[in-house]
Design a protein around this motif. Structure first.
Motif, PDB file in Angstrom:
ATOM      1  N   LEU A  59      60.880 -25.830  -2.875  1.00  0.00           N
ATOM      2  CA  LEU A  59      59.576 -26.221  -2.151  1.00  0.00           C
ATOM      3  C   LEU A  59      58.626 -25.210  -2.457  1.00  0.00           C
ATOM      4  O   LEU A  59      57.434 -25.866  -2.922  1.00  0.00           O
ATOM      5  N   LEU A  60      58.658 -24.073  -2.261  1.00  0.00           N
ATOM      6  CA  LEU A  60      57.640 -23.247  -2.532  1.00  0.00           C
ATOM      7  C   LEU A  60      57.232 -23.221  -4.165  1.00  0.00           C
ATOM      8  O   LEU A  60      56.114 -23.061  -4.281  1.00  0.00           O
ATOM      9  N   LEU A  75      64.751 -16.378   0.010  1.00  0.00           N
ATOM     10  CA  LEU A  75      64.724 -17.904   0.423  1.00  0.00           C
ATOM     11  C   LEU A  75      66.144 -18.508  -0.214  1.00  0.00           C
ATOM     12  O   LEU A  75      66.894 -18.211  -1.070  1.00  0.00           O
ATOM     13  N   GLY A  76      66.381 -19.682   0.683  1.00  0.00           N
ATOM     14  CA  GLY A  76      67.407 -20.532   0.106  1.00  0.00           C
ATOM     15  C   GLY A  76      67.055 -21.430  -0.781  1.00  0.00           C
ATOM     16  O   GLY A  76      65.898 -21.423  -1.141  1.00  0.00           O
ATOM     17  N   ARG A  96      58.034 -20.957   6.051  1.00  0.00           N
ATOM     18  CA  ARG A  96      57.179 -20.110   6.757  1.00  0.00           C
ATOM     19  C   ARG A  96      57.686 -19.002   7.201  1.00  0.00           C
ATOM     20  O   ARG A  96      56.995 -17.723   7.194  1.00  0.00           O
ATOM     21  N   LYS A  97      58.783 -18.818   8.140  1.00  0.00           N
ATOM     22  CA  LYS A  97      59.520 -17.804   8.475  1.00  0.00           C
ATOM     23  C   LYS A  97      59.686 -16.861   7.625  1.00  0.00           C
ATOM     24  O   LYS A  97      59.543 -15.574   7.774  1.00  0.00           O
ATOM     25  N   ALA A  98      60.279 -17.184   6.340  1.00  0.00           N
ATOM     26  CA  ALA A  98      60.491 -16.156   5.405  1.00  0.00           C
ATOM     27  C   ALA A  98      59.196 -15.425   4.679  1.00  0.00           C
ATOM     28  O   ALA A  98      59.362 -14.292   4.343  1.00  0.00           O
ATOM     29  N   LEU A  99      58.227 -16.513   4.557  1.00  0.00           N
ATOM     30  CA  LEU A  99      56.960 -15.905   3.982  1.00  0.00           C
ATOM     31  C   LEU A  99      56.146 -15.071   4.841  1.00  0.00           C
ATOM     32  O   LEU A  99      55.618 -13.963   4.487  1.00  0.00           O
ATOM     33  N   ASN A 100      56.150 -15.274   6.072  1.00  0.00           N
ATOM     34  CA  ASN A 100      55.403 -14.724   7.083  1.00  0.00           C
ATOM     35  C   ASN A 100      56.024 -13.366   7.760  1.00  0.00           C
ATOM     36  O   ASN A 100      56.867 -13.853   8.757  1.00  0.00           O
ATOM     37  N   ASN A 101      56.239 -12.398   7.106  1.00  0.00           N
ATOM     38  CA  ASN A 101      56.692 -11.290   7.553  1.00  0.00           C
ATOM     39  C   ASN A 101      56.622 -10.728   9.081  1.00  0.00           C
ATOM     40  O   ASN A 101      57.474 -10.348   9.906  1.00  0.00           O
TER      41      ASN A 101
END
Length: 235
Positions: A166-167, A159-160, A207-212
């Motif tokens: 945010l997370l 993540l940036g 979302r893109k990073a979390l959802n492989n």
């Protein structure tokens, strides 16, 4: 920001006069500076000595600021370094493209040094590691705050800095719905103007990073006309 050491700012800008002006004013404000005059030189400088923040021009010789930003985010050495994009392009679509490439903030030329320094200090404050809890967990997502590391179902999630904040906030308040305005105040701060749409850009990146892949359930729930929440059963 490293304690007791003046923050190092990497200025990646091809306008010599602007580099001179920025260097003078930033050093007067207590920052250390290093300059690079094109994209390749900027990438090399960031790899040689990790800066605390990067001021990155959009229009650079040889390699655009957007591509430099993407490469910085892909590198394990610089993926967490805050980036402020400097550009003469002020259209909303350009701002969104800059944020989508991995930038944490965006300032349009011409700008005042006072505003730039205020934004830099805000970004540096937001990127400082959170100190109280050392780890957080929700469903199959875990955060090691001390190591600045995120894992989901055993795999590393990259993540940036803004997505990490945010997370972290969502995981500290699971199930609670936050409006875009609330997230702007909490994650970006009260002292910097950021458009509400910016939240959507960073939520999409999170979302893109979390959802492989499609098999990962989306733990970020969109609540129409209300905002976003962390939810193990978003449907």
């Amino acid at each position: 920001m490293r304690a007791s050491v003046q923050p190092l700012i990497l200025v990646v800008e091809d306008e010599t006069d602007l580099v001179t002006l920025l260097t003078y004013n930033l050093e007067k404000e207590g920052f250390r500076t290093r300059a690079a005059y094109d994209g390749d030189e900027g990438l090399l400088a960031a790899a040689e000595q990790r800066p605390d923040l990067i001021l990155l021009d959009w229009m650079l010789p040889h390699k655009s600021g957007l591509e430099v930003c993407r490469q910085l985010r892909r590198s394990s050495k610089t993926r967490d370094v805050p980036i402020i994009m400097l550009t003469a392009r002020g259209e909303e679509g350009d701002r969104v493209r800059g944020l989508d490439s991995g930038a944490d903030d965006y300032i349009t030329k011409p700008f005042s040094t006072t505003e730039l320094v205020a934004r830099m200090r805000a970004v540096l404050r937001r990127s400082a590691p959170a100190m109280a809890q050392e780890s957080l967990a929700f469903a199959d997502v875990s955060m090691d705050l001390a190591a600045h590391r995120v894992r989901r179902a055993g795999r590393d999630v990259h993540l940036g800095p803004t997505e990490f904040r945010l997370l972290r906030h969502f995981m500290q308040h699971p199930g609670r719905v936050f409006s875009r305005e609330q997230l702007l105040d909490i994650v970006w701060g009260h002292d910097v103007y950021v458009e509400p749409r910016t939240v959507d850009v960073h939520i999409r990146r999170l979302r893109k990073a979390l959802n492989n892949d499609d098999s990962d359930p989306d733990v970020i729930r969109t609540v129409r006309s209300a905002g976003y929440a962390l939810d193990a059963n978003p449907d």
